[in-house]
Design a protein around this motif. Structure first.
Motif, PDB file in Angstrom:
ATOM      1  N   ALA A   9    -104.803 -11.795  50.949  1.00  0.00           N
ATOM      2  CA  ALA A   9    -105.395 -12.768  50.040  1.00  0.00           C
ATOM      3  C   ALA A   9    -106.903 -12.631  50.073  1.00  0.00           C
ATOM      4  O   ALA A   9    -107.576 -12.647  49.037  1.00  0.00           O
ATOM      5  N   LEU A  12    -107.897  -9.763  48.115  1.00  0.00           N
ATOM      6  CA  LEU A  12    -107.828 -10.051  46.690  1.00  0.00           C
ATOM      7  C   LEU A  12    -109.096 -10.734  46.229  1.00  0.00           C
ATOM      8  O   LEU A  12    -109.689 -10.372  45.220  1.00  0.00           O
ATOM      9  N   LEU A  16    -111.765  -9.256  43.683  1.00  0.00           N
ATOM     10  CA  LEU A  16    -112.022  -9.919  42.418  1.00  0.00           C
ATOM     11  C   LEU A  16    -113.497 -10.223  42.238  1.00  0.00           C
ATOM     12  O   LEU A  16    -114.029 -10.127  41.145  1.00  0.00           O
ATOM     13  N   PHE A  88     -94.840 -21.334  41.023  1.00  0.00           N
ATOM     14  CA  PHE A  88     -95.263 -21.143  42.424  1.00  0.00           C
ATOM     15  C   PHE A  88     -96.212 -19.950  42.484  1.00  0.00           C
ATOM     16  O   PHE A  88     -95.921 -18.892  41.944  1.00  0.00           O
ATOM     17  N   GLN A  89     -97.359 -20.140  43.137  1.00  0.00           N
ATOM     18  CA  GLN A  89     -98.372 -19.081  43.156  1.00  0.00           C
ATOM     19  C   GLN A  89     -98.728 -18.657  44.574  1.00  0.00           C
ATOM     20  O   GLN A  89     -99.862 -18.303  44.840  1.00  0.00           O
ATOM     21  N   LYS A  91     -98.936 -19.284  48.881  1.00  0.00           N
ATOM     22  CA  LYS A  91     -99.457 -20.331  49.756  1.00  0.00           C
ATOM     23  C   LYS A  91    -100.788 -20.849  49.231  1.00  0.00           C
ATOM     24  O   LYS A  91    -101.385 -20.243  48.358  1.00  0.00           O
ATOM     25  N   GLU A  94    -103.523 -18.310  48.932  1.00  0.00           N
ATOM     26  CA  GLU A  94    -103.260 -17.308  47.904  1.00  0.00           C
ATOM     27  C   GLU A  94    -103.472 -17.902  46.527  1.00  0.00           C
ATOM     28  O   GLU A  94    -103.989 -17.249  45.618  1.00  0.00           O
ATOM     29  N   LYS A  98    -105.905 -16.661  43.515  1.00  0.00           N
ATOM     30  CA  LYS A  98    -105.451 -16.405  42.147  1.00  0.00           C
ATOM     31  C   LYS A  98    -106.234 -17.252  41.149  1.00  0.00           C
ATOM     32  O   LYS A  98    -106.532 -16.813  40.043  1.00  0.00           O
ATOM     33  N   GLN A 105    -111.084 -14.496  34.368  1.00  0.00           N
ATOM     34  CA  GLN A 105    -110.408 -13.960  33.183  1.00  0.00           C
ATOM     35  C   GLN A 105    -110.300 -14.991  32.080  1.00  0.00           C
ATOM     36  O   GLN A 105    -109.651 -14.750  31.075  1.00  0.00           O
TER      37      GLN A 105
ATOM     38  N   ILE B 143    -106.224  -4.292  42.359  1.00  0.00           N
ATOM     39  CA  ILE B 143    -106.946  -5.226  41.478  1.00  0.00           C
ATOM     40  C   ILE B 143    -107.086  -4.645  40.064  1.00  0.00           C
ATOM     41  O   ILE B 143    -106.687  -5.302  39.104  1.00  0.00           O
ATOM     42  N   PHE B 229     -96.765  -7.121  48.146  1.00  0.00           N
ATOM     43  CA  PHE B 229     -97.989  -7.660  47.546  1.00  0.00           C
ATOM     44  C   PHE B 229     -98.011  -7.536  46.026  1.00  0.00           C
ATOM     45  O   PHE B 229     -98.429  -8.466  45.339  1.00  0.00           O
ATOM     46  N   ARG B 236     -94.987 -14.740  38.292  1.00  0.00           N
ATOM     47  CA  ARG B 236     -95.439 -16.131  38.357  1.00  0.00           C
ATOM     48  C   ARG B 236     -94.284 -17.110  38.565  1.00  0.00           C
ATOM     49  O   ARG B 236     -94.479 -18.162  39.146  1.00  0.00           O
TER      50      ARG B 236
END
Lengths: 464, 293
Positions: A9, A12, A16, A88-89, A91, A94, A98, A105, B143, B229, B236
């Motif tokens: 995470a 990520l 990003l 659900f996305q 924990k 995380e 997101k 975006q 990514i 991952f 989603r």
């Protein structure tokens, strides 16, 4: 509330922020201030067709089942008008990762569930409309929301987000161990000194001098230090826990902070407390198996404990630091945020309708009895179904009484800090150093505060 | 975990050990002890997962740990099925892993064939590019891949789950090595018989390289089945998630129910175990089959 930041995470997030054109301030150029205004009810009335609300959450297991049931009820009641899509996305950590990506975006969800310590970040992201704005627009009363829970999610007296799933810390007791040691679990320890004494009495060794039961044991989890500081009535960060102006530094390296951490470390060093490390699962396993007699955990695990433990599980109010401490516990959990920029007025209204539904007395009673979370609506506790549940789990009454007895103050509101997750980890490191004996508690906390400072400054300057 | 079939004609153990020096016996005993320890180390977690899936919560949290269930309960399995759309996620995992395996086999076969049998210009350079893709860590391109695919609207679709894995440098490399073992006479013989590239590939090259193809497909299928991952970020909704993501939803946000999680893990292990148990025999059999008779 439960965490374990995944390296992935983190990766990520890092990735990003690299791909983003600008990090930090990401308000779209559509007049940021107007976006914080709440539309009126007519926005939804005039909308044609079905308004879809994308709802991101972190609920798993049984909690997700109950949530999906509530979503289904809401959608059935608003057939042809509103459809909530619960997704659900991952924990909590995380999900926030997101969410950051979705901001860049320009594709944020209309409604998002964010954990307690993400509150400051959500405010600073400038993507949301305060719940207060909707309530004021409609003349909708927020009086039924528990004052302490409302206190946590309020800044400058205004409710920023809608509390949804709340929990608070309790002192869990192994009543059988108490009996065996000739003690009464109905007379639990009320402060750290008493807890230390009892831990000594409850520790049991076998013939070879091996400890078979520790008097006390809790995960090395920064949340517990936050709770104990609040119990002592003192602050975790400056500017009144960041409730007045934005907090600029942490102040947990106080006399009270040092007292708490030193107390914990001494118990471990003297062999009266188990050290199971940072992973909550391990500390929970130690209590469930009966190898730890007294234990700190959230209300959320009560039902699981009564199911798994072979002994009688008792609960007591979270301990005070001294006999004369004036504070109380801070609620944990998560709240719901309505997105502004990039969303139609009808979407915003639909999200607000769903928030009102989720926090109504009846739904919160269903949520409470289905999940074990604390109801955010005070009226829920009068619901017959809810009363039945509390009768089945009488240990929960402790939590109800504890919250009733807590006066909403800046100390019990808890600290709002953009880098709260890092602060928590810094405190955990300080506890470990004190247990190892490489530093005194005072020194370890002072070092933790010093190391955190650049992160706090960096965050505050990035959000302006 | 699998026993190799004893080769025909192997002497019974007694005769193997007879007439050996004590030193040799000691050496053998040591080898067997180490192997036994390795077996226990590998097998115990699998054993405990299977046993734990049928234990009650109180038995799972008892101390000292119970290694044998005193009573068998179905609570964990039913709980796991109730908590997540298990059948659907099973299907998602199967669809995704199968699609990836078939696609990778197909693209790798064609690419490897081109590298071995076709006069590709700058063959070495092109092959170098293929190999270079093996040097790029997957984490570094997650990514951009995510942004690209969600930008194309493939978020939360089967397409998004499989698209990044339709071809692989590793598969091409592995099959190229295998195809190169074929004697050149085969190609010439096929040409004289009037077989074109296409026919030669499917009628001769593929059947003769079954062991390599089997090994590759098992490897690809298992890695696809165990992906975590990528499915996590590209999906989603629970109905589009693969089983591996579903397993994480079995863990409550507040506390872990080990029985529930073990039940889910055991269910997700089944195909993997089956593939290893049966697939290994297939590979071993395939390896002993001659290429040119």
């Amino acid at each position: 509330m439960k965490k374990s930041a995944r390296a992935l995470a983190a990766l990520l997030v890092a990735g990003l922020s690299l791909t983003a054109c600008s990090s930090g301030d990401s308000t779209s150029g559509s007049g940021g201030s107007n976006d914080a205004a709440a539309p009126g009810a007519q926005a939804l009335d005039q909308a044609s067709g079905v308004t879809t609300v994308e709802f991101w959450h972190s609920m798993t297991g049984k909690n997700a089942d109950v949530l999906n049931g509530l979503v289904g009820q809401f959608n059935a009641a608003h057939q042809g008008k509103i459809e909530v899509k619960a997704e659900f996305q991952g924990k909590y950590d995380e999900l926030v990762a997101k969410y950051k990506a979705s901001v860049q975006q320009k594709g944020t969800p209309a409604l998002v569930q964010v954990y307690d310590i993400g509150t400051r970040f959500m405010i600073d992201s400038r993507q949301t409309i305060p719940a207060q704005a909707f309530a004021d627009k409609d003349g909708y009363s927020l009086a039924d929301l528990d004052p302490n829970i409302r206190n946590y999610y309020s800044v400058g007296g205004k409710l920023a987000s809608m509390p949804f799933n709340s929990s608070m810390p309790l002192l869990y007791l192994n009543a059988d161990a108490f009996k065996e040691a000739g003690l009464d679990a109905a007379k639990p320890p009320t402060n750290l000194a008493e807890l230390g004494d009892l831990a000594q009495k409850l520790t049991k060794k076998d013939a070879n001098g091996q400890t078979v039961r520790y008097g006390f044991g809790a995960a090395i989890y920064g949340w517990f230090v936050e709770q104990l500081l609040a119990e002592s009535g003192t602050m975790y960060c400056d500017q009144d826990n960041g409730r007045g102006n934005k907090a600029g530094k942490v102040v947990f390296d106080s006399a009270q902070g040092a007292q708490i951490v030193q107390w914990w470390a001494d118990l471990v060093r003297n062999g009266y407390a188990a050290n199971t490390g940072r992973v909550t699962d391990d500390a929970q396993a130690a209590f469930k198996s009966g190898t730890v007699a007294m234990h700190l955990e959230s209300t959320g695990v009560l039902r699981g404990y009564t199911e798994a433990a072979k002994f009688t599980v008792g609960t007591a109010p979270f301990p005070k630091v001294d006999a004369n401490s004036q504070g109380g516990p801070v609620i944990g959990g998560a709240s719901l945020w309505i997105s502004g920029p990039g969303h139609s007025d009808a979407e915003k209204r639909a999200a607000w309708e769903f928030e009102k539904f989720l926090t109504s007395a009846e739904q919160q009673a269903a949520w409470h009895t289905g999940t074990g979370y604390f109801p955010v609506n005070t009226k829920s506790l009068d619901d017959p179904k809810d009363k039945e549940w509390v009768a089945k789990y009488p240990q929960f009454q402790t939590a109800i009484d504890q919250l009733k007895a807590t006066k909403p103050t800046p100390a019990t509101a808890g600290c709002l800090l953009g880098v709260m997750p890092q602060a928590r980890k810094a405190v955990e490191t300080a506890i470990e150093q004190t247990i190892k004996g490489s530093k005194s508690a005072q020194q370890a906390l002072a070092d933790a505060a010093k190391e955190l400072q650049p992160a706090i400054d960096g965050y505050n300057s990035s959000v302006g | 975990m699998t026993t190799m079939a004893t080769e025909a004609g192997e002497a019974p153990r007694a005769r193997v050990l007879a007439g050996r020096s004590p030193r040799e016996l000691l050496a053998r005993a040591t080898v067997y002890l180490v192997l036994a320890a390795a077996v226990v180390t590998v097998a115990f977690p699998v054993y405990y997962a299977i046993v734990g899936a049928f234990m009650s919560p109180s038995e799972l949290s008892s101390y000292p740990p119970a290694l044998v269930p005193h009573s068998v309960t179905g609570r964990n399995l039913t709980g796991a099925v109730d908590t997540i759309p298990l059948a659907r996620q099973y299907a998602n995992s199967a669809i995704t892993a199968t699609a990836i395996t078939v696609a990778q086999l197909f693209t790798s076969i064609l690419a490897a064939y081109a590298f071995v049998f076709l006069p590709v210009k700058a063959r070495a350079a092109v092959f170098g590019v293929f190999l270079a893709t093996l040097m790029v860590p997957w984490e570094a391109i997650i990514i951009p891949n995510y942004l690209t695919l969600s930008g194309w609207g493939f978020g939360n679709t089967y397409f998004g789950l499989v698209l990044p894995f339709l071809a692989s440098g590793f598969g091409t490399f592995m099959l190229r090595q295998s195809f190169r073992q074929l004697p050149a006479e085969l190609r010439d013989a096929a040409r004289i018989d009037g077989a074109g590239h296409w026919r030669f590939l499917w009628r001769i090259v593929v059947p003769l390289n079954k062991p390599a193809l089997a090994a590759l497909s098992i490897y690809v299928f298992l890695s696809a089945w165990n992906q975590y991952f990528w499915p996590l970020i590209i999906t989603r909704t629970a109905n589009m998630q693969t089983l591996q993501i579903g397993l994480t939803s079995l863990r409550d946000s507040e506390m872990a129910d080990p029985g529930l999680i073990l039940a889910g893990v055991v269910l997700s292990l089944l195909p993997t175990l089956a593939l290893v148990v049966f697939g290994q025999r297939y590979i071993v059999r395939g390896l002993t089959a001659g290429a040119v008779r």
